[in-house]
Design a protein around this motif. Structure first.
Motif, mmCIF file in Angstrom:
data_model
loop_
_atom_site.group_PDB
_atom_site.id
_atom_site.type_symbol
_atom_site.label_atom_id
_atom_site.label_comp_id
_atom_site.label_asym_id
_atom_site.label_seq_id
_atom_site.Cartn_x
_atom_site.Cartn_y
_atom_site.Cartn_z
ATOM 1 N N LEU A 4 -10.079 1.895 -3.363
ATOM 2 C CA LEU A 4 -10.302 0.996 -4.510
ATOM 3 C C LEU A 4 -9.706 1.575 -5.782
ATOM 4 O O LEU A 4 -9.402 0.856 -6.719
ATOM 5 C CB LEU A 4 -11.810 0.850 -4.754
ATOM 6 N N ASP A 5 -9.590 2.906 -5.826
ATOM 7 C CA ASP A 5 -9.142 3.580 -7.046
ATOM 8 C C ASP A 5 -7.628 3.701 -7.151
ATOM 9 O O ASP A 5 -7.117 4.137 -8.181
ATOM 10 C CB ASP A 5 -9.761 4.985 -7.137
ATOM 11 N N CYS A 6 -6.906 3.358 -6.091
ATOM 12 C CA CYS A 6 -5.440 3.472 -6.157
ATOM 13 C C CYS A 6 -4.895 2.332 -7.021
ATOM 14 O O CYS A 6 -5.106 1.161 -6.712
ATOM 15 C CB CYS A 6 -4.817 3.425 -4.762
ATOM 16 N N THR A 7 -4.202 2.696 -8.086
ATOM 17 C CA THR A 7 -3.701 1.678 -9.015
ATOM 18 C C THR A 7 -2.213 1.373 -8.811
ATOM 19 O O THR A 7 -1.633 0.629 -9.596
ATOM 20 C CB THR A 7 -3.898 2.148 -10.468
ATOM 21 N N GLY A 8 -1.618 1.992 -7.810
ATOM 22 C CA GLY A 8 -0.192 1.749 -7.612
ATOM 23 C C GLY A 8 0.645 2.393 -8.709
ATOM 24 O O GLY A 8 1.717 1.901 -9.051
ATOM 25 N N CYS A 9 0.166 3.510 -9.254
ATOM 26 C CA CYS A 9 0.913 4.163 -10.342
ATOM 27 C C CYS A 9 2.182 4.838 -9.817
ATOM 28 O O CYS A 9 3.088 5.146 -10.579
ATOM 29 C CB CYS A 9 0.034 5.180 -11.058
ATOM 30 N N LEU A 10 2.232 5.091 -8.531
ATOM 31 C CA LEU A 10 3.388 5.703 -7.851
ATOM 32 C C LEU A 10 3.666 7.144 -8.269
ATOM 33 O O LEU A 10 4.745 7.658 -8.016
ATOM 34 C CB LEU A 10 4.664 4.850 -8.024
ATOM 35 N N THR A 11 2.672 7.788 -8.894
ATOM 36 C CA THR A 11 2.847 9.203 -9.257
ATOM 37 C C THR A 11 3.048 10.031 -7.990
ATOM 38 O O THR A 11 3.880 10.954 -7.957
ATOM 39 C CB THR A 11 1.604 9.708 -10.020
ATOM 40 N N CYS A 12 2.283 9.709 -6.957
ATOM 41 C CA CYS A 12 2.401 10.452 -5.694
ATOM 42 C C CYS A 12 3.792 10.253 -5.075
ATOM 43 O O CYS A 12 4.445 11.220 -4.674
ATOM 44 C CB CYS A 12 1.306 10.026 -4.719
ATOM 45 N N VAL A 58 -1.206 15.559 -7.606
ATOM 46 C CA VAL A 58 -0.820 14.813 -8.812
ATOM 47 C C VAL A 58 -1.546 13.482 -8.957
ATOM 48 O O VAL A 58 -1.472 12.856 -10.018
ATOM 49 C CB VAL A 58 0.711 14.540 -8.849
ATOM 50 N N CYS A 59 -2.243 13.043 -7.922
ATOM 51 C CA CYS A 59 -2.864 11.706 -7.989
ATOM 52 C C CYS A 59 -3.940 11.665 -9.086
ATOM 53 O O CYS A 59 -4.935 12.383 -9.005
ATOM 54 C CB CYS A 59 -3.478 11.333 -6.647
ATOM 55 N N PRO A 60 -3.768 10.825 -10.110
ATOM 56 C CA PRO A 60 -4.764 10.777 -11.185
ATOM 57 C C PRO A 60 -6.096 10.200 -10.723
ATOM 58 O O PRO A 60 -7.108 10.390 -11.395
ATOM 59 C CB PRO A 60 -4.103 9.883 -12.247
ATOM 60 N N ALA A 61 -6.086 9.511 -9.587
ATOM 61 C CA ALA A 61 -7.334 8.929 -9.077
ATOM 62 C C ALA A 61 -8.044 9.881 -8.105
ATOM 63 O O ALA A 61 -9.044 9.514 -7.495
ATOM 64 C CB ALA A 61 -7.047 7.599 -8.387
ATOM 65 N N ARG A 62 -7.529 11.076 -7.968
ATOM 66 C CA ARG A 62 -8.114 12.118 -7.115
ATOM 67 C C ARG A 62 -8.234 11.675 -5.651
ATOM 68 O O ARG A 62 -9.190 12.009 -4.960
ATOM 69 C CB ARG A 62 -9.482 12.539 -7.655
ATOM 70 N N ILE A 63 -7.248 10.917 -5.190
ATOM 71 C CA ILE A 63 -7.245 10.472 -3.788
ATOM 72 C C ILE A 63 -6.540 11.534 -2.946
ATOM 73 O O ILE A 63 -5.514 12.078 -3.362
ATOM 74 C CB ILE A 63 -6.509 9.112 -3.662
ATOM 75 N N GLU A 64 -7.096 11.813 -1.791
ATOM 76 C CA GLU A 64 -6.481 12.823 -0.915
ATOM 77 C C GLU A 64 -5.357 12.168 -0.118
ATOM 78 O O GLU A 64 -5.491 11.872 1.075
ATOM 79 C CB GLU A 64 -7.544 13.426 0.000
ATOM 80 N N VAL A 65 -4.260 11.935 -0.807
ATOM 81 C CA VAL A 65 -3.154 11.171 -0.222
ATOM 82 C C VAL A 65 -2.610 11.866 1.032
ATOM 83 O O VAL A 65 -2.263 11.203 2.021
ATOM 84 C CB VAL A 65 -2.024 10.978 -1.268
ATOM 85 N N HIS A 66 -2.563 13.193 1.001
ATOM 86 C CA HIS A 66 -1.943 13.907 2.133
ATOM 87 C C HIS A 66 -2.740 13.746 3.419
ATOM 88 O O HIS A 66 -2.255 14.062 4.508
ATOM 89 C CB HIS A 66 -1.772 15.397 1.801
ATOM 90 N N THR A 109 -2.386 5.370 5.342
ATOM 91 C CA THR A 109 -2.262 4.268 4.394
ATOM 92 C C THR A 109 -3.358 4.440 3.353
ATOM 93 O O THR A 109 -4.521 4.614 3.710
ATOM 94 C CB THR A 109 -2.459 2.917 5.122
ATOM 95 N N VAL A 110 -2.984 4.388 2.071
ATOM 96 C CA VAL A 110 -3.980 4.551 1.005
ATOM 97 C C VAL A 110 -4.630 3.187 0.757
ATOM 98 O O VAL A 110 -3.982 2.267 0.270
ATOM 99 C CB VAL A 110 -3.334 5.092 -0.290
ATOM 100 N N ARG A 111 -5.910 3.088 1.112
ATOM 101 C CA ARG A 111 -6.614 1.812 0.912
ATOM 102 C C ARG A 111 -7.715 1.944 -0.147
ATOM 103 O O ARG A 111 -8.551 1.079 -0.264
ATOM 104 C CB ARG A 111 -7.248 1.347 2.231
ATOM 105 N N LYS A 117 0.861 -1.193 0.000
ATOM 106 C CA LYS A 117 0.000 0.000 0.000
ATOM 107 C C LYS A 117 0.897 1.243 0.000
ATOM 108 O O LYS A 117 2.015 1.216 0.540
ATOM 109 C CB LYS A 117 -0.853 0.057 1.282
ATOM 110 N N VAL A 118 0.368 2.327 -0.564
ATOM 111 C CA VAL A 118 1.085 3.605 -0.451
ATOM 112 C C VAL A 118 0.919 4.082 0.989
ATOM 113 O O VAL A 118 -0.193 4.123 1.516
ATOM 114 C CB VAL A 118 0.513 4.648 -1.430
ATOM 115 N N GLN A 119 2.030 4.414 1.623
ATOM 116 C CA GLN A 119 1.971 4.817 3.032
ATOM 117 C C GLN A 119 2.666 6.154 3.240
ATOM 118 O O GLN A 119 3.733 6.399 2.677
ATOM 119 C CB GLN A 119 2.640 3.754 3.901
HETATM 120 S S1 SF4 Z 1 -0.254 5.307 -6.317
HETATM 121 FE FE1 SF4 Z 1 -1.235 6.540 -7.951
HETATM 122 S S2 SF4 Z 1 -3.424 6.172 -7.663
HETATM 123 FE FE2 SF4 Z 1 -2.420 5.480 -5.770
HETATM 124 S S3 SF4 Z 1 -2.500 7.238 -4.412
HETATM 125 FE FE3 SF4 Z 1 -0.542 7.374 -5.487
HETATM 126 S S4 SF4 Z 1 -0.920 8.667 -7.290
HETATM 127 FE FE4 SF4 Z 1 -2.930 8.030 -6.467
#
Ligand code: SF4
Ligand code: SF4
Length: 338
Positions: free
Chosen positions: A262-270, A246-254, A258-260, A229-231
């Motif tokens: 369903l829309d997180c694809t593990g793109c690692l842009t964040c 920058v999250c393309p899935a519009r998740i409020e990562v900040h 832990t990002v749980r 998971k992105v942590q």
């Molecule tokens: S890995 Fe990609 S989809 Fe998941 S939180 Fe980061 S930027 Fe968003």
């Protein structure tokens, strides 16, 4: 503030993901061309050269692969007509279980084209539209409704004998040929649908993936079980909010630890854009050691290669259909099932 250590540009997650996406897209285009030549040989009754059929095209038959998976689980038989469809489907399910929904952001050619399209339009116009929040949530439900429809139709309602019947039918035998014709000789309706999806994807970030793709919905659900998971490590985070921006899935990562989603694809842009060293990483949910971007890229590629190699080594890759079968079926492909 603890700033991120300089990393080789070649090891940046965004660069690795771009290279993986581009490689997969090239492979898919190659498979499409080879399969087109294979089909053409039979459509011209042998006037064009015969080429080997590339089994990898069966990756574009996920609904049939779901039937095939149930057939395998219920009847204990691996479909010999399109075995690669099952192999690839199971590989992508395993990928979601182990490495998040990396199929969507690292491998899927439709996801790649859609992402490059909105990024290209954004670069040219400086704009990408956002669906209003009040509409975004119900629209995101559409892909789960489509998924529920297919799961009910196939996984729940289809009896064992019907599975075997479908997989032995001429319709399934030439499902790949019909898929090819969908793109090479589209009907006015198909053209309108493709045009609409291209238009939507150009102006809305990942419109098809975010709202309509039932395959992505299934993989997203399975990815909840992925240990990775992105942590966000609060002690290192400066609350700059770049990850969210920058999250393309519009998740409020900040806001997450832990990002749980369903829309997180593990793109690692964040992760790639976080300026604070150690603040954001992909790591096992209950572990402290993060996996570097190159490690995740390697994991994705090895899982894909491992799945395909397993299919090949166990004799479940090439179709059991013969030259004579294709001679009989391909010239009448578009009339089968009507
Ligand atoms: S890995 Fe990609 S989809 Fe998941 S939180 Fe980061 S930027 Fe968003
Ligand atoms: S990008 Fe996100 S995780 Fe990184 S420092 Fe900024 S707010 Fe914190």
């Amino acid at each position: 503030m603890k700033t991120a250590l300089p990393r080789s540009p070649w090891l940046q997650p965004s660069r690795l993901r771009f290279l993986t996406q581009a490689a997969l897209l090239i492979v898919c285009l190659y498979l499409g061309v080879r399969f087109g030549q294979f089909v053409r040989h039979f459509e011209t009754f042998g006037a064009t050269p015969a080429v080997p059929r590339p089994p990898g095209v069966e990756g574009f038959l996920p609904i049939g692969a779901l039937v095939s998976l149930k057939h395998w689980l219920v009847n204990g038989v691996i479909d010999p007509v399109h075995p690669a469809a099952l192999v690839l489907f199971v590989t992508f399910l395993a990928l979601a279980l182990l490495a998040k929904n990396a199929f969507c952001s690292w491998l899927c050619p439709v996801g790649t084209l859609s992402e490059w399209l909105w990024k290209g339009v954004h670069r040219l116009t400086g704009r990408t539209f956002r669906v209003w929040n009040w509409l975004d949530l119900p629209l995101r439900g559409l892909k789960y409704l489509l998924l529920a429809f297919f799961l009910k139709l196939i996984a729940i309602d289809m009896p064992a004998f019907a599975l075997a019947e479908f997989l032995a039918s001429p319709y399934w035998a030439i499902a790949d040929v019909r898929m090819l014709h969908f793109f090479t000789a589209p009907s006015p309706l198909s053209l309108a649908i493709i045009g609409l999806l291209i238009g939507l994807s150009a102006v809305y970030r990942n419109a098809w993936c975010r709202y309509l793709c039932p395959y992505g919905a299934l993989l997203g659900l399975l990815s909840l079980f992925s240990p990775l998971k992105v942590q966000r490590r609060r002690e290192h985070c400066t609350d700059c909010r770049r990850c969210t921006a920058v999250c393309p899935a519009r998740i409020e990562v900040h806001r997450k630890q832990t990002v749980r989603s369903l829309d997180c694809t593990g793109c690692l842009t964040c992760v790639g854009n976080c300026p604070a060293a150690g603040a954001l990483e992909l790591a096992p949910e209950f572990g402290r050691t993060g996996l570097p971007g190159w490690g995740f890229a390697l994991l994705v590629v090895l899982l894909l290669a491992g799945g395909i190699a397993t299919g090949m080594l166990t004799g479940h890759w090439g179709s059991a259909l013969t030259y004579a079968d294709y001679q009989q079926l391909i010239p009448i492909a578009d009339r089968i099932g009507h």
